[in-house]
Design a protein around this motif. Structure first.
Motif, PDB file in Angstrom:
ATOM      1  N   PRO A  12      39.819  -3.848 -65.693  1.00  0.00           N
ATOM      2  CA  PRO A  12      39.227  -3.757 -67.036  1.00  0.00           C
ATOM      3  C   PRO A  12      37.905  -2.996 -67.086  1.00  0.00           C
ATOM      4  N   LYS A  13      37.054  -3.142 -66.064  1.00  0.00           N
ATOM      5  CA  LYS A  13      35.767  -2.453 -66.084  1.00  0.00           C
ATOM      6  C   LYS A  13      35.554  -1.605 -64.835  1.00  0.00           C
ATOM      7  N   ALA A  14      36.631  -1.140 -64.239  1.00  0.00           N
ATOM      8  CA  ALA A  14      36.515  -0.343 -63.013  1.00  0.00           C
ATOM      9  C   ALA A  14      37.336   0.935 -63.131  1.00  0.00           C
ATOM     10  N   PHE A  15      36.690   2.066 -62.840  1.00  0.00           N
ATOM     11  CA  PHE A  15      37.332   3.364 -62.924  1.00  0.00           C
ATOM     12  C   PHE A  15      37.085   4.139 -61.634  1.00  0.00           C
ATOM     13  N   VAL A  16      38.041   4.971 -61.264  1.00  0.00           N
ATOM     14  CA  VAL A  16      37.905   5.850 -60.100  1.00  0.00           C
ATOM     15  C   VAL A  16      38.004   7.289 -60.592  1.00  0.00           C
ATOM     16  N   LEU A  17      37.020   8.097 -60.214  1.00  0.00           N
ATOM     17  CA  LEU A  17      37.040   9.513 -60.574  1.00  0.00           C
ATOM     18  C   LEU A  17      37.484  10.323 -59.367  1.00  0.00           C
ATOM     19  N   ASP A  18      38.586  10.994 -59.506  1.00  0.00           N
ATOM     20  CA  ASP A  18      39.137  11.830 -58.446  1.00  0.00           C
ATOM     21  C   ASP A  18      38.858  13.283 -58.806  1.00  0.00           C
ATOM     22  N   THR A  19      38.136  13.984 -57.966  1.00  0.00           N
ATOM     23  CA  THR A  19      37.836  15.387 -58.230  1.00  0.00           C
ATOM     24  C   THR A  19      38.442  16.259 -57.135  1.00  0.00           C
ATOM     25  N   LEU A  20      38.696  17.490 -57.465  1.00  0.00           N
ATOM     26  CA  LEU A  20      39.344  18.416 -56.548  1.00  0.00           C
ATOM     27  C   LEU A  20      38.330  19.408 -55.999  1.00  0.00           C
ATOM     28  N   ASP A  21      38.216  19.441 -54.684  1.00  0.00           N
ATOM     29  CA  ASP A  21      37.377  20.440 -54.029  1.00  0.00           C
ATOM     30  C   ASP A  21      38.283  21.617 -53.668  1.00  0.00           C
ATOM     31  N   ARG A  22      38.071  22.756 -54.299  1.00  0.00           N
ATOM     32  CA  ARG A  22      38.953  23.901 -54.120  1.00  0.00           C
ATOM     33  C   ARG A  22      38.555  24.779 -52.927  1.00  0.00           C
ATOM     34  N   SER A  23      37.600  24.328 -52.146  1.00  0.00           N
ATOM     35  CA  SER A  23      37.151  25.117 -50.994  1.00  0.00           C
ATOM     36  C   SER A  23      38.255  25.214 -49.951  1.00  0.00           C
ATOM     37  N   LEU A  24      38.440  26.402 -49.413  1.00  0.00           N
ATOM     38  CA  LEU A  24      39.436  26.613 -48.364  1.00  0.00           C
ATOM     39  C   LEU A  24      38.779  27.020 -47.048  1.00  0.00           C
ATOM     40  N   ILE A  25      37.912  28.004 -47.098  1.00  0.00           N
ATOM     41  CA  ILE A  25      37.305  28.542 -45.882  1.00  0.00           C
ATOM     42  C   ILE A  25      36.122  27.689 -45.421  1.00  0.00           C
ATOM     43  N   SER A  26      35.331  27.209 -46.375  1.00  0.00           N
ATOM     44  CA  SER A  26      34.108  26.488 -46.037  1.00  0.00           C
ATOM     45  C   SER A  26      34.330  25.289 -45.105  1.00  0.00           C
ATOM     46  N   PRO A  27      35.329  24.434 -45.360  1.00  0.00           N
ATOM     47  CA  PRO A  27      35.536  23.303 -44.432  1.00  0.00           C
ATOM     48  C   PRO A  27      35.870  23.758 -43.012  1.00  0.00           C
ATOM     49  N   LEU A  28      36.571  24.869 -42.895  1.00  0.00           N
ATOM     50  CA  LEU A  28      36.933  25.364 -41.571  1.00  0.00           C
ATOM     51  C   LEU A  28      35.729  25.951 -40.845  1.00  0.00           C
ATOM     52  N   SER A  47      30.995  17.086 -63.603  1.00  0.00           N
ATOM     53  CA  SER A  47      32.180  16.250 -63.779  1.00  0.00           C
ATOM     54  C   SER A  47      31.791  14.790 -63.943  1.00  0.00           C
ATOM     55  N   VAL A  48      30.904  14.311 -63.094  1.00  0.00           N
ATOM     56  CA  VAL A  48      30.456  12.917 -63.184  1.00  0.00           C
ATOM     57  C   VAL A  48      29.766  12.672 -64.523  1.00  0.00           C
ATOM     58  N   ASP A  49      28.885  13.575 -64.918  1.00  0.00           N
ATOM     59  CA  ASP A  49      28.163  13.423 -66.186  1.00  0.00           C
ATOM     60  C   ASP A  49      29.127  13.379 -67.363  1.00  0.00           C
ATOM     61  N   TRP A  50      30.105  14.275 -67.356  1.00  0.00           N
ATOM     62  CA  TRP A  50      31.056  14.347 -68.468  1.00  0.00           C
ATOM     63  C   TRP A  50      31.857  13.059 -68.571  1.00  0.00           C
ATOM     64  N   HIS A  51      32.297  12.522 -67.436  1.00  0.00           N
ATOM     65  CA  HIS A  51      33.097  11.296 -67.455  1.00  0.00           C
ATOM     66  C   HIS A  51      32.253  10.078 -67.815  1.00  0.00           C
ATOM     67  N   LEU A  52      30.982  10.070 -67.434  1.00  0.00           N
ATOM     68  CA  LEU A  52      30.112   8.975 -67.856  1.00  0.00           C
ATOM     69  C   LEU A  52      29.960   8.975 -69.377  1.00  0.00           C
ATOM     70  N   ILE A  53      29.794  10.148 -69.946  1.00  0.00           N
ATOM     71  CA  ILE A  53      29.692  10.264 -71.406  1.00  0.00           C
ATOM     72  C   ILE A  53      30.994   9.811 -72.058  1.00  0.00           C
ATOM     73  N   MET A  54      32.114  10.246 -71.494  1.00  0.00           N
ATOM     74  CA  MET A  54      33.418   9.888 -72.055  1.00  0.00           C
ATOM     75  C   MET A  54      33.635   8.376 -72.041  1.00  0.00           C
ATOM     76  N   LEU A  55      33.125   7.710 -71.001  1.00  0.00           N
ATOM     77  CA  LEU A  55      33.268   6.257 -70.886  1.00  0.00           C
ATOM     78  C   LEU A  55      32.181   5.506 -71.652  1.00  0.00           C
ATOM     79  N   GLY A  56      31.220   6.242 -72.214  1.00  0.00           N
ATOM     80  CA  GLY A  56      30.139   5.597 -72.940  1.00  0.00           C
ATOM     81  C   GLY A  56      29.166   4.866 -72.030  1.00  0.00           C
ATOM     82  N   MET A  57      29.053   5.310 -70.788  1.00  0.00           N
ATOM     83  CA  MET A  57      28.160   4.660 -69.820  1.00  0.00           C
ATOM     84  C   MET A  57      26.813   5.371 -69.813  1.00  0.00           C
ATOM     85  N   HIS A  58      25.935   4.936 -70.713  1.00  0.00           N
ATOM     86  CA  HIS A  58      24.612   5.557 -70.822  1.00  0.00           C
ATOM     87  C   HIS A  58      23.556   4.777 -70.035  1.00  0.00           C
TER      88      HIS A  58
END
Length: 199
Positions: A12-28, A47-58
């Protein structure tokens, strides 16, 4: 879901934000150093800021146990910011190449966090000396000794195995005392049984 990430409600009050890191060469190329850049990126913060706003978490508190996310953590605008420095990553031989980045990350947490915790008195003393964290709370590894003092039914698949049986549930790192474990196996085992050497 959108280009900023994938948000999943798991309670009810727990959310997980999954983001995609598109880096290919950098990790190697960078290895573990890449994670400091990935967690400190402008895109992730947006991304974090946008989702906090969307959830109304000020009005919120921040808790981090991710040494790589120091730069992201420092940007949160909240009154309560806790860093769980659960292990001292400077002690791991495999982290020698990223020592400067780790030291910088701990320094950032020292400036940004309003409270700290860790898993040993030794670590607490180290953080006090290195970063003047005088009130780092020690939360020891979460072990509940009473669990191991109860009698439990013996599972069928180990009922006929010769005693003693030594079991371990752990994450194996350089901190594992292999010599001690082998000595325990040899000392407690009957003459017909020897400890299994670990390496």
């Amino acid at each position: 879901s959108d280009s900023r990430g994938h948000l999943v409600q798991i309670a009810p009050k727990a959310f997980v934000l999954d983001t995609l890191d598109r880096s290919l060469i950098s990790p190697l190329v960078q290895g573990k150093r890449h994670f400091f850049d990935a967690y400190g990126s402008r895109e992730l913060k947006e991304s974090v800021d946008w989702h906090l706003i969307m959830l109304g978490m000020h009005d919120f508190s921040a808790i981090s146990f991710n040494i790589y996310a120091a730069d992201l953590f420092a940007q949160f605008e909240c009154d309560s910011r806790h860093f769980d420095a659960w292990d001292n990553f400077l002690r791991f031989p495999s982290n020698t190449k990223i020592r400067p980045q780790l030291e910088a990350a701990y320094a950032t947490y020292a400036r940004a966090a309003t409270s700290w915790s860790t898993n040993s008195e030794e670590n607490s003393a180290f953080y006090n000396v290195m970063h003047q964290i005088s009130d780092c709370t020690v939360i020891k590894n979460g072990v509940r000794p009473e669990i191991f003092q109860e009698d439990y039914p013996i599972p069928d698949d180990i009922e006929n195995i010769p005693r003693p049986i030594i079991g371990m549930g752990l994450k194996v790192t350089h901190l594992l005392d292999v010599d001690l474990l082998n000595q325990m196996g040899d000392t407690n085992a009957p003459d017909s049984m020897t400890g299994i050497p670990l390496s």
